[in-house]
Design a protein around this motif. Sequence first.
Motif, PDB file in Angstrom:
ATOM      1  N   HIS A  18       0.882  -1.175   0.000  1.00  0.00           N
ATOM      2  CA  HIS A  18       0.000   0.000   0.000  1.00  0.00           C
ATOM      3  C   HIS A  18       0.916   1.220   0.000  1.00  0.00           C
ATOM      4  O   HIS A  18       1.588   1.518   0.987  1.00  0.00           O
ATOM      5  CB  HIS A  18      -0.886  -0.042   1.249  1.00  0.00           C
ATOM      6  N   TYR A  55       3.699   8.784   9.486  1.00  0.00           N
ATOM      7  CA  TYR A  55       2.449   9.526   9.298  1.00  0.00           C
ATOM      8  C   TYR A  55       2.235  10.568  10.391  1.00  0.00           C
ATOM      9  O   TYR A  55       1.855  11.691  10.117  1.00  0.00           O
ATOM     10  CB  TYR A  55       1.264   8.553   9.285  1.00  0.00           C
ATOM     11  N   THR A 137      -9.090   2.563  -1.391  1.00  0.00           N
ATOM     12  CA  THR A 137      -7.889   3.277  -1.818  1.00  0.00           C
ATOM     13  C   THR A 137      -7.102   2.443  -2.819  1.00  0.00           C
ATOM     14  O   THR A 137      -6.720   1.307  -2.522  1.00  0.00           O
ATOM     15  CB  THR A 137      -7.008   3.627  -0.606  1.00  0.00           C
ATOM     16  N   LYS A 163     -10.140   6.308  -3.930  1.00  0.00           N
ATOM     17  CA  LYS A 163      -9.203   7.350  -3.498  1.00  0.00           C
ATOM     18  C   LYS A 163      -7.821   6.921  -3.961  1.00  0.00           C
ATOM     19  O   LYS A 163      -7.399   5.789  -3.697  1.00  0.00           O
ATOM     20  CB  LYS A 163      -9.291   7.465  -1.980  1.00  0.00           C
ATOM     21  N   LYS A 165      -3.754   7.428  -4.002  1.00  0.00           N
ATOM     22  CA  LYS A 165      -2.677   7.988  -3.202  1.00  0.00           C
ATOM     23  C   LYS A 165      -1.610   8.510  -4.151  1.00  0.00           C
ATOM     24  O   LYS A 165      -1.012   7.725  -4.903  1.00  0.00           O
ATOM     25  CB  LYS A 165      -2.100   6.898  -2.305  1.00  0.00           C
ATOM     26  N   ASP A 194      -5.570  11.663  -2.626  1.00  0.00           N
ATOM     27  CA  ASP A 194      -4.998  12.046  -1.334  1.00  0.00           C
ATOM     28  C   ASP A 194      -3.505  12.244  -1.538  1.00  0.00           C
ATOM     29  O   ASP A 194      -2.793  11.300  -1.897  1.00  0.00           O
ATOM     30  CB  ASP A 194      -5.262  10.956  -0.286  1.00  0.00           C
ATOM     31  N   ASN A 196      -1.444  13.480   0.807  1.00  0.00           N
ATOM     32  CA  ASN A 196      -0.717  13.357   2.079  1.00  0.00           C
ATOM     33  C   ASN A 196       0.372  14.425   2.217  1.00  0.00           C
ATOM     34  O   ASN A 196       1.528  14.119   2.534  1.00  0.00           O
ATOM     35  CB  ASN A 196      -0.138  11.947   2.273  1.00  0.00           C
ATOM     36  N   GLU A 220      -7.559  15.695  -1.300  1.00  0.00           N
ATOM     37  CA  GLU A 220      -7.292  15.594   0.135  1.00  0.00           C
ATOM     38  C   GLU A 220      -5.874  16.039   0.481  1.00  0.00           C
ATOM     39  O   GLU A 220      -4.907  15.575  -0.107  1.00  0.00           O
ATOM     40  CB  GLU A 220      -7.531  14.134   0.569  1.00  0.00           C
ATOM     41  N   ASP A 245      -7.117  16.689   6.137  1.00  0.00           N
ATOM     42  CA  ASP A 245      -6.945  15.442   6.889  1.00  0.00           C
ATOM     43  C   ASP A 245      -5.889  15.662   7.973  1.00  0.00           C
ATOM     44  O   ASP A 245      -6.221  15.939   9.121  1.00  0.00           O
ATOM     45  CB  ASP A 245      -6.576  14.302   5.935  1.00  0.00           C
ATOM     46  N   LYS A 269     -11.311  11.694  11.685  1.00  0.00           N
ATOM     47  CA  LYS A 269     -10.700  10.432  12.102  1.00  0.00           C
ATOM     48  C   LYS A 269     -10.730  10.372  13.615  1.00  0.00           C
ATOM     49  O   LYS A 269     -10.336  11.343  14.263  1.00  0.00           O
ATOM     50  CB  LYS A 269      -9.249  10.358  11.620  1.00  0.00           C
TER      51      LYS A 269
HETATM   52  C1  MUC Z   1      -4.954   8.959   4.960  1.00  0.00           C
HETATM   53  O1  MUC Z   1      -4.093   9.795   4.839  1.00  0.00           O
HETATM   54  O2  MUC Z   1      -6.094   9.285   4.663  1.00  0.00           O
HETATM   55  C2  MUC Z   1      -6.595   6.371   4.676  1.00  0.00           C
HETATM   56  C3  MUC Z   1      -6.805   5.551   3.619  1.00  0.00           C
HETATM   57  C4  MUC Z   1      -5.565   5.150   3.151  1.00  0.00           C
HETATM   58  O3  MUC Z   1      -5.329   4.426   2.202  1.00  0.00           O
HETATM   59  O4  MUC Z   1      -4.596   5.740   3.901  1.00  0.00           O
HETATM   60  C5  MUC Z   1      -5.195   6.420   4.962  1.00  0.00           C
HETATM   61  C6  MUC Z   1      -4.596   7.615   5.532  1.00  0.00           C
END
Ligand code: MUC
Length: 369
Positions: A18, A55, A137, A163, A165, A194, A196, A220, A245, A269
């Motif tokens: 992942h 994270y 995801t 979603k 990444k 997302d 991040n 996101e 987030d 969350k």
């Molecule tokens: C995040 O940053 O949202 C949530 C789903 C995923 O794949 O990672 C998380 C963390």
Amino acid sequence: MIQNIEVMLASVPTIRPHKLSVATMSTQTLVLVRVRCADGIEGWGEATTIGGLNYGEESPESIKTNIDTYIAPLIVGMEASEVAKAMAKVRHVIQGNRFAKCAIETALLDAQARRLGIPLSELLGGRVRDELPVAWTLASGDTTKDIAEAEKMLDMRRHRIFKLKIGLRAVEDDVAHVIAIKKAVGDRASVRVDVNQAWNEQEAMRAIAALQDGGVDLIEQPVRAENKAAMARLAAAFAVPIMADEALHGPQDAYTMATASAADVFAVKITQSGGLLPAAQVAAVAQLAGVGLYGGTMLEGGVGTAASAHLFSTFSSLAYGTELFGPLLLTEEVLQEPLVYKNFMLQVPRKPGIGVDIDIEKVQRLQAR
Ligand code: MUC
Ligand code: MG
């Protein structure tokens, strides 16, 4: 009376790597908390994070150490049915450690709801829905594999929100990857990204313009969590909603973000908020400010996922759905009966407490490994 608090770390391999901008996961470590009470009732809570300290500022090991050493001794001996008093003491004495606090609060509330014979949702104000839309995801790191995975999820009628990444590769490469997936699924699914926190504001401006044109529905945490001003400028510049987030470390951040118009949507969350009740406050702030709601995950296993589901079932509006797919990313189930996912939805458990039962032998085996 709260008699004893036990913290277990269980490492579970994921079904595939992942890949996020902050880490590539091949296992997830579940931090499971069992609170035993003098009346014979026990409650369970969970915390997870992603990639050790990649994270956030808590690791599975720090969560266990800080509960064992500092949090448990504070509340053992207190009245188990007075959850708010116990948590007020924890919140007064312990700085930070939101994930640890969440696991403890979940376990205490689970025990109390079991004691009262009601589902946790009813202790949290009452559910207004019995099932929640669940995103999946796509994060294999490979466009072709991601498209195949999306098709499989659509065929199974398990997910129709995806979603993606991104943030690890060059902006243009990421944009091409996302657009290719959106083209493949078309109107059959919602595609979101997302980042991040990986982009600077200029990269975000460029990328979001292209993603918006390509039909992406939600962006996101494109920039650093601290950069609330950039989030506000992005939210103002684009019609596609911008979601916070990592910027949301509980109710105070929710208030600051809302008053600064720094996001169109909040990813709520329970861990990141510091517990179920602070997460409910994050949602309340969003609703008062006209900010949309999304039910987020830290990729918890069955316990944290069920607890989150109970809370999200109480939100009067949940326009962006949830991403409570954590248990489905793991190769092993720690519940005796898995959560039910069907017709693109997760069923919110109906039994007392969080409504799931732990397979303790399985947890002990995972611990030993
Ligand atoms: C995040 O940053 O949202 C949530 C789903 C995923 O794949 O990672 C998380 C963390
Ligand atoms: Mg996120």
